[in-house]
Design an enzyme around this catalytic site. Structure first.
Site, PDB file in Angstrom:
ATOM      1  N   LYS A 109     -15.622 -25.115 -37.710  1.00 18.26           N
ATOM      2  CA  LYS A 109     -14.294 -24.948 -38.310  1.00 18.26           C
ATOM      3  C   LYS A 109     -14.456 -24.029 -39.505  1.00 18.26           C
ATOM      4  O   LYS A 109     -15.285 -24.289 -40.382  1.00 18.26           O
ATOM      5  CB  LYS A 109     -13.729 -26.299 -38.750  1.00 18.26           C
ATOM      6  CG  LYS A 109     -12.431 -26.197 -39.544  1.00 18.26           C
ATOM      7  CD  LYS A 109     -11.704 -27.512 -39.626  1.00 18.26           C
ATOM      8  CE  LYS A 109     -10.455 -27.390 -40.481  1.00 18.26           C
ATOM      9  NZ  LYS A 109      -9.574 -28.563 -40.383  1.00 18.26           N
ATOM     10  N   GLU A 149     -17.717 -27.396 -41.273  1.00 18.39           N
ATOM     11  CA  GLU A 149     -16.655 -26.576 -41.875  1.00 18.39           C
ATOM     12  C   GLU A 149     -17.085 -25.878 -43.157  1.00 18.39           C
ATOM     13  O   GLU A 149     -16.960 -26.419 -44.253  1.00 18.39           O
ATOM     14  CB  GLU A 149     -15.408 -27.435 -42.174  1.00 18.39           C
ATOM     15  CG  GLU A 149     -14.262 -26.595 -42.737  1.00 18.39           C
ATOM     16  CD  GLU A 149     -13.028 -27.399 -43.133  1.00 18.39           C
ATOM     17  OE1 GLU A 149     -13.100 -28.641 -43.154  1.00 18.39           O
ATOM     18  OE2 GLU A 149     -12.005 -26.781 -43.430  1.00 18.39           O
ATOM     19  N   GLY A 200      -5.846 -23.294 -44.696  1.00 15.64           N
ATOM     20  CA  GLY A 200      -6.364 -22.849 -45.988  1.00 15.64           C
ATOM     21  C   GLY A 200      -5.353 -22.404 -47.027  1.00 15.64           C
ATOM     22  O   GLY A 200      -5.707 -21.654 -47.936  1.00 15.64           O
ATOM     23  N   ARG A 245      -2.205 -28.249 -43.481  1.00 19.10           N
ATOM     24  CA  ARG A 245      -0.921 -27.792 -44.013  1.00 19.10           C
ATOM     25  C   ARG A 245      -0.115 -26.989 -42.998  1.00 19.10           C
ATOM     26  O   ARG A 245       1.105 -27.121 -42.914  1.00 19.10           O
ATOM     27  CB  ARG A 245      -1.158 -26.966 -45.282  1.00 19.10           C
ATOM     28  CG  ARG A 245      -1.485 -27.821 -46.474  1.00 19.10           C
ATOM     29  CD  ARG A 245      -2.166 -27.021 -47.571  1.00 19.10           C
ATOM     30  NE  ARG A 245      -3.546 -26.703 -47.252  1.00 19.10           N
ATOM     31  CZ  ARG A 245      -4.382 -26.063 -48.069  1.00 19.10           C
ATOM     32  NH1 ARG A 245      -3.947 -25.640 -49.231  1.00 19.10           N
ATOM     33  NH2 ARG A 245      -5.631 -25.839 -47.721  1.00 19.10           N
TER      34      ARG A 245
HETATM   35  P1  13P Z   1      -5.670 -26.879 -44.100  1.00 20.11           P
HETATM   36  O1  13P Z   1      -5.328 -26.384 -42.719  1.00 20.11           O
HETATM   37  O2  13P Z   1      -4.502 -27.434 -44.844  1.00 20.11           O
HETATM   38  O3  13P Z   1      -6.495 -25.892 -44.868  1.00 20.11           O
HETATM   39  O4  13P Z   1      -6.590 -28.159 -43.899  1.00 20.11           O
HETATM   40  C1  13P Z   1      -7.562 -28.118 -42.953  1.00 20.11           C
HETATM   41  C2  13P Z   1      -8.729 -28.900 -43.380  1.00 20.11           C
HETATM   42  O5  13P Z   1      -9.108 -29.833 -42.718  1.00 20.11           O
HETATM   43  C3  13P Z   1      -9.438 -28.504 -44.598  1.00 20.11           C
HETATM   44  O6  13P Z   1     -10.620 -29.243 -44.698  1.00 20.11           O
END
Ligand code: 13P
Length: 342
Positions: free
Chosen positions: A220, A178, A263, A296
């Protein structure tokens, strides 16, 4: 089945058509902030009750393939004594584990971060495998600002991501790599496009150098977006066009799937943009599954509905089910705002 075949099978299952991944791997600090916002104390029991409620939501597995957990949750038992990992398996959800130890200041690089957590990682992977993790996640953050990101920062993070990915595959665990180009700032969507391409190209070069099996990982990453403080934010159609273009310029075809983080985009924006990207991908044709791995974006509504009260569990599960359903529709380019009222 050999280790590579197993990695490939798991990676494909994670991005199975119509499904996405729930990111429920908030670190202790992050979950405390989320709970503070709904007036709930972040105790071990509250964290368990909240997450168990999500995992047990009937029917959500039609839209969700797997869940990323934090270390505590992978070891935790549900209220009735069942390991939470077994609750997930019982729902046909693939358990994953966040393994990075967070982002810290990158030396000699003002305002830039590097993710740590490689020390002892081989041993930790051996334990996570025993505990039932089938995939793992490591998040690197790239900040856009005045004169940044530096090539140094992108390189350092790509190197660490590849070191992590190789160790994960060695243990028979699918890495979810990621790199996140942050939404924060007043930058244009074109700047995000340029930085995202550079970040992904650097990452895939590093993954190749470190002998990582591309078919056995999931990427990701961020959508290509205007900064959240930009005065003129680009519409979904532009997000879709530049996001798909960015991947075409940087992601090898053998990668089975690309999943987005939310994000900090509001729920509706995360869904609408995902829908637009999926439609664009269908239109131009892409070799990867494109899906979501929202934290989120999937949890904001159920957290608010729950607010720590047992009598709200049903309403919270309904809210989670609804977000999972509409996000899975968006992942197929089949979302419409009318679905929000269904
Ligand atoms: P968000 O979708 O809240 O950004 O979190 C995803 C995530 O795993 C960030 O590392």
């Amino acid at each position: 089945m050999g280790i590579n075949e197993e990695l490939i099978e798991t990676a494909r299952a994670m991005v199975a058509p119509g499904k996405g991944i729930l990111a429920a791997d908030e670190s202790s600090g992050t979950i405390k902030r989320r709970f503070d916002a709904i007036g709930v104390e972040s105790t071990e029991d509250n964290r368990r009750d909240y997450r168990e409620m999500l995992f047990r939501t009937a029917g959500a597995n039609e839209f969700i393939s797997g869940v990323i957990l934090y270390d505590e949750t992978l070891r935790q038992k549900g209220a009735d004594g069942t390991q939470l990992v077994d609750v997930l398996r019982g729902q046909n959800l693939i358990p994953g584990i966040k393994v990075d130890a967070g982002a810290v200041a990158l030396p000699f690089a003002e305002n830039e971060l590097v993710t740590q957590g490689l020390d002892g990682l081989r041993e930790r992977f051996a334990e996570y495998k025993q505990l039932g993790a089938k995939f793992s996640k490591w998040r690197a953050v790239i900040t856009i600002g005045d004169g940044i990101p530096s090539t140094y920062c992108i390189q350092a993070n790509a190197h660490a991501l590849a070191r992590y990915a190789a160790l994960s595959q060695e243990a028979g665990i699918v890495p979810m790599v990621e790199p996140e180009v942050l939404l924060d700032g007043a930058h244009s969507i074109e700047r995000c496009h340029e930085v995202s391409i550079l970040t992904l190209r650097t990452l895939f070069r590093e993954l190749a150098k470190q002998r990582v099996l591309l078919e056995g990982l999931v990427l990701k990453t961020n959508m290509v977006l205007s900064g959240n403080q930009a005065s003129n934010r680009a519409p979904a159609s532009e997000v879709a066009r530049l996001t798909v273009d960015c991947f075409k310029q940087s992601v090898p075809a053998s990668v089975p799937g690309i999943v987005f983080l939310s994000g900090g985009m509001p729920d509706d924006e995360a869904t609408i943009n995902l829908d637009a990207v999926s439609r664009e991908a269908q239109k131009v044709g892409v070799p990867w599954e494109i899906s979501f791995s929202y934290g989120r974006g999937l949890q904001g509504a159920p957290q608010k509905a729950w607010s720590g009260k047992a009598e709200n569990v049903e309403a919270a599960q309904q809210a989670y089910y609804h977000r999972a359903k509409v996000t899975a529709a968006a992942r197929q380019g089949a979302y419409s705002t009318a679905m929000e009222n269904s």
